[in-house]
Design a protein around this motif. Structure first.
Motif, mmCIF file in Angstrom:
data_model
loop_
_atom_site.group_PDB
_atom_site.id
_atom_site.type_symbol
_atom_site.label_atom_id
_atom_site.label_comp_id
_atom_site.label_asym_id
_atom_site.label_seq_id
_atom_site.Cartn_x
_atom_site.Cartn_y
_atom_site.Cartn_z
ATOM 1 N N PHE A 19 9.222 30.430 2.463
ATOM 2 C CA PHE A 19 9.385 30.666 1.022
ATOM 3 C C PHE A 19 10.424 31.757 0.765
ATOM 4 O O PHE A 19 11.288 31.610 -0.117
ATOM 5 N N LEU A 20 10.373 32.845 1.555
ATOM 6 C CA LEU A 20 11.327 33.939 1.373
ATOM 7 C C LEU A 20 12.751 33.488 1.672
ATOM 8 O O LEU A 20 13.703 33.932 1.016
ATOM 9 N N SER A 21 12.925 32.595 2.659
ATOM 10 C CA SER A 21 14.273 32.104 2.967
ATOM 11 C C SER A 21 14.853 31.335 1.781
ATOM 12 O O SER A 21 16.040 31.468 1.463
ATOM 13 N N VAL A 22 14.018 30.531 1.116
ATOM 14 C CA VAL A 22 14.459 29.801 -0.076
ATOM 15 C C VAL A 22 14.790 30.776 -1.198
ATOM 16 O O VAL A 22 15.798 30.623 -1.911
ATOM 17 N N LEU A 23 13.951 31.804 -1.355
ATOM 18 C CA LEU A 23 14.187 32.801 -2.400
ATOM 19 C C LEU A 23 15.473 33.573 -2.122
ATOM 20 O O LEU A 23 16.270 33.827 -3.039
ATOM 21 N N PHE A 24 15.694 33.970 -0.867
ATOM 22 C CA PHE A 24 16.953 34.623 -0.495
ATOM 23 C C PHE A 24 18.153 33.744 -0.856
ATOM 24 O O PHE A 24 19.134 34.214 -1.436
ATOM 25 N N PHE A 25 18.078 32.475 -0.491
ATOM 26 C CA PHE A 25 19.194 31.551 -0.711
ATOM 27 C C PHE A 25 19.482 31.386 -2.200
ATOM 28 O O PHE A 25 20.626 31.519 -2.651
ATOM 29 N N ALA A 26 18.439 31.099 -2.983
ATOM 30 C CA ALA A 26 18.621 30.865 -4.414
ATOM 31 C C ALA A 26 19.136 32.117 -5.125
ATOM 32 O O ALA A 26 20.060 32.047 -5.952
ATOM 33 N N ALA A 27 18.539 33.277 -4.806
ATOM 34 C CA ALA A 27 18.952 34.524 -5.460
ATOM 35 C C ALA A 27 20.379 34.914 -5.071
ATOM 36 O O ALA A 27 21.134 35.454 -5.896
ATOM 37 N N THR A 28 20.753 34.640 -3.818
ATOM 38 C CA THR A 28 22.119 34.924 -3.371
ATOM 39 C C THR A 28 23.129 34.134 -4.182
ATOM 40 O O THR A 28 24.141 34.680 -4.659
ATOM 41 N N LEU A 29 22.891 32.835 -4.346
ATOM 42 C CA LEU A 29 23.815 32.010 -5.136
ATOM 43 C C LEU A 29 23.828 32.443 -6.602
ATOM 44 O O LEU A 29 24.878 32.466 -7.254
ATOM 45 N N PHE A 30 22.664 32.800 -7.118
ATOM 46 C CA PHE A 30 22.549 33.270 -8.498
ATOM 47 C C PHE A 30 23.402 34.535 -8.671
ATOM 48 O O PHE A 30 24.144 34.675 -9.654
ATOM 49 N N CYS A 31 23.309 35.465 -7.712
ATOM 50 C CA CYS A 31 24.115 36.694 -7.774
ATOM 51 C C CYS A 31 25.607 36.379 -7.746
ATOM 52 O O CYS A 31 26.391 36.920 -8.539
ATOM 53 N N SER A 32 26.005 35.528 -6.821
ATOM 54 C CA SER A 32 27.438 35.266 -6.629
ATOM 55 C C SER A 32 28.066 34.525 -7.804
ATOM 56 O O SER A 32 29.278 34.590 -8.012
ATOM 57 N N MET A 33 27.251 33.831 -8.593
ATOM 58 C CA MET A 33 27.781 33.075 -9.731
ATOM 59 C C MET A 33 27.505 33.753 -11.073
ATOM 60 O O MET A 33 27.804 33.186 -12.124
ATOM 61 N N SER A 34 26.953 34.967 -11.049
ATOM 62 C CA SER A 34 26.572 35.640 -12.297
ATOM 63 C C SER A 34 27.786 35.876 -13.195
ATOM 64 O O SER A 34 28.776 36.474 -12.765
ATOM 65 N N PRO A 35 27.717 35.425 -14.454
ATOM 66 C CA PRO A 35 28.859 35.588 -15.363
ATOM 67 C C PRO A 35 28.871 36.917 -16.115
ATOM 68 O O PRO A 35 29.883 37.299 -16.692
ATOM 69 N N ASN A 36 27.744 37.645 -16.116
ATOM 70 C CA ASN A 36 27.671 38.894 -16.885
ATOM 71 C C ASN A 36 26.654 39.831 -16.252
ATOM 72 O O ASN A 36 25.967 39.482 -15.279
ATOM 73 N N VAL A 37 26.551 41.031 -16.820
ATOM 74 C CA VAL A 37 25.685 42.068 -16.267
ATOM 75 C C VAL A 37 24.216 41.651 -16.314
ATOM 76 O O VAL A 37 23.468 41.847 -15.353
ATOM 77 N N ALA A 38 23.791 41.061 -17.434
ATOM 78 C CA ALA A 38 22.376 40.698 -17.588
ATOM 79 C C ALA A 38 21.940 39.718 -16.508
ATOM 80 O O ALA A 38 20.863 39.872 -15.908
ATOM 81 N N SER A 39 22.750 38.695 -16.253
ATOM 82 C CA SER A 39 22.377 37.713 -15.235
ATOM 83 C C SER A 39 22.424 38.325 -13.836
ATOM 84 O O SER A 39 21.604 37.998 -12.976
#
Length: 477
Positions: A84-104
């Motif tokens: 579960f943590l590996s999936v969370l790491f993966f999803a959050a990593t992509l979310f961080c790298s694609m963040s368009p603004n400070v809030a995201s």
């Protein structure tokens, strides 16, 4: 996995599971090099407060993750939790790298922190439960080595990307996205790994637990360990775990106090200001961004070397001598950084003196304080107090970590580099006094011996100062 290759099987399980530690290290270290590019006006346009928030919110998430993961891993098992943590790491990593603004970005970093906090608890638990008793300490500390290795990899890739593609606006996104690779390795690897035998046996899955033990032990070792696990589980079931209500007991309060103090020592000596903001510190001293990124590779390398040396020394020297030597060293080097920043401002030598001082600082911290600090915390709490004591200590550590990460860039702007490091030096001196007065030597004493000592020493007393001071100087018998 083949039973005849039990040593290889164990090594594989250790290697795969410690990718959780590698991700911990990479995700806490990568922001060091990504921050200058992320803060640019044409990117996220971060001021000092928002820089601190982006960095520190991960630690806030880690505090929540570390506290909340216990119920999850006890219910679903160590293996499924790591998946579960590996999936969370993966999803959050992509979310961080694609963040368009400070809030995201802040949201994504908080979610990533949940994974970091979960890994900080679950990986050592899995390692401790698959390790042979006579090798448990060395195997569990491999996670610490992987954390520092992850930070070194972050610094290395930050330098490569920053130097070669520094003119490209969004290179920080690639720096962050690279963490998806070890997340995939962790996830795929854990699919092939067995569950912790101790967890299986604790859930009355005896046949499966024995099968796993036969994969990672010789036949004789497996038979003996099954009996040991059963005996330990019976003993733990008979022990009444302490709760917040037990803080009314004097010796319990003393141990919680020491645990909190050691957690604060770990943070307020400034280590994570360098891990998170090393590039900014070196830039403030006079390096270019590219040179600062290269300098951070040296910081990461010395951290890894020092950590390995410290782990090798832990069983040869006392805990107190090691941590006191480390604290004296970091206090001196923090003062040196402050003084040179104050009196060498504008000198072409300043950035090199600062880098050299940071490297020596890291040698003292990672070699003498880092590996010993949590060892002391784990040793002072008896079994019936460990859940409460470690829970409080972990919570305090992550909250203090959050505070350092949030406030540091604002301190640089408001009071300057010199005064910021003078403050860390002063807190290191306070830490020295705390260890001398309050922290007993734990090397060579069983948990049961330590508990008897603390109960005898503090059981009937209502004040803390003089009593604990005497304990720190006493030999435990």
């Amino acid at each position: 996995m083949h039973p005849l290759n039990y040593k290889k099987n164990l090594s594989t399980m250790i290697f795969v599971s410690t990718f959780g530690g590698l991700l911990f290290g990479y995700d806490t270290g990568v922001v060091n090099g990504a921050l200058p590019f992320m803060s640019a006006a044409d990117q996220l346009n971060l001021d000092a407060f928002h820089q601190g928030l982006v960095v520190a919110v991960l630690q806030l998430g880690a505090a929540v993750g570390a506290i909340g993961i216990g119920k999850v891993t006890d219910l679903y098992g160590r293996k499924k939790t790591l998946l579960f943590l590996s999936v969370l790491f993966f999803a959050a990593t992509l979310f961080c790298s694609m963040s368009p603004n400070v809030a995201s970005m802040v949201t994504a970093r908080f979610v990533l922190g949940l994974a970091v906090g979960g890994a900080s608890v679950n990986v050592p638990t899995y390692l401790a439960e698959i390790a042979p008793a006579d090798r448990r300490g060395k195997i569990v500390t491999r996670n610490e080595v992987m954390i520092v290795s992850g930070q070194l990899l972050a610094f290395f890739f930050n330098a490569i990307i920053g130097i070669n593609f520094g003119e490209s606006g969004g290179i920080w996104r690639y720096m962050l996205a690279l963490a998806a690779i070890p997340a995939v390795i962790l996830g795929i690897g854990m699919l092939r790994m067995p569950e912790s035998p101790r967890w299986l046996i604790s859930k009355n899955k005896m046949t499966k637990g024995i099968e796993v033990l036969n994969l990672i032990r010789s036949a004789e070792q497996a038979e003996k360990e099954i009996a040991d696990i059963k005996n330990t589980l019976d003993q733990e079931a008979a022990i009444k775990q302490m709760t917040v209500k037990d803080l009314g007991i004097t010796w319990v309060r003393h141990l919680i106090f020491i645990g909190i103090g050691m957690a604060l020592v770990n943070q307020f000596t400034g280590i994570n200001s360098i891990i998170y903001y090393g590039t900014e510190i070196l830039k403030t001293s006079g390096f270019s961004t590219e040179a600062a990124l290269i300098g951070n590779i040296g910081n990461g390398a010395i951290s890894l070397i020092a950590m390995c040396c410290g782990i090798a020394m832990m069983d040869r020297f006392g805990r107190r001598p090691m941590i006191l030597t480390g604290l004296v060293g970091v206090a001196v080097m923090l003062a040196v950084i402050g003084m040179t920043s104050l009196f060498m401002q504008g000198s072409s030598l300043l950035p090199f003196v600062t880098l050299g001082s940071i490297i020596i600082y890291l040698a003292f911290f990672q070699g003498l304080i880092g590996p010993v600090n949590w060892l002391i915390i784990s040793e002072i709490f008896p079994l019936r107090l460990r859940g409460l004591g470690m829970g409080v200590a972990v919570m305090v550590l992550w909250i203090a970590n959050f505070c350092v990460g949030l406030i540091f860039p604002m301190l640089l702007v408001s009071v300057g580099l010199a005064n910021t490091f003078f403050a860390f030096a002063a807190m290191s001196v306070v830490s020295i006094i705390f260890v001398i007065k309050y922290v007993p030597e734990t090397r060579g004493h069983s948990l049961e011996e330590l508990e008897r000592f603390f109960v005898k020493e503090y059981g009937g007393k209502n004040t803390s100062g003089d009593s604990i001071a005497g304990a720190a100087k006493s030999n435990i018998s």
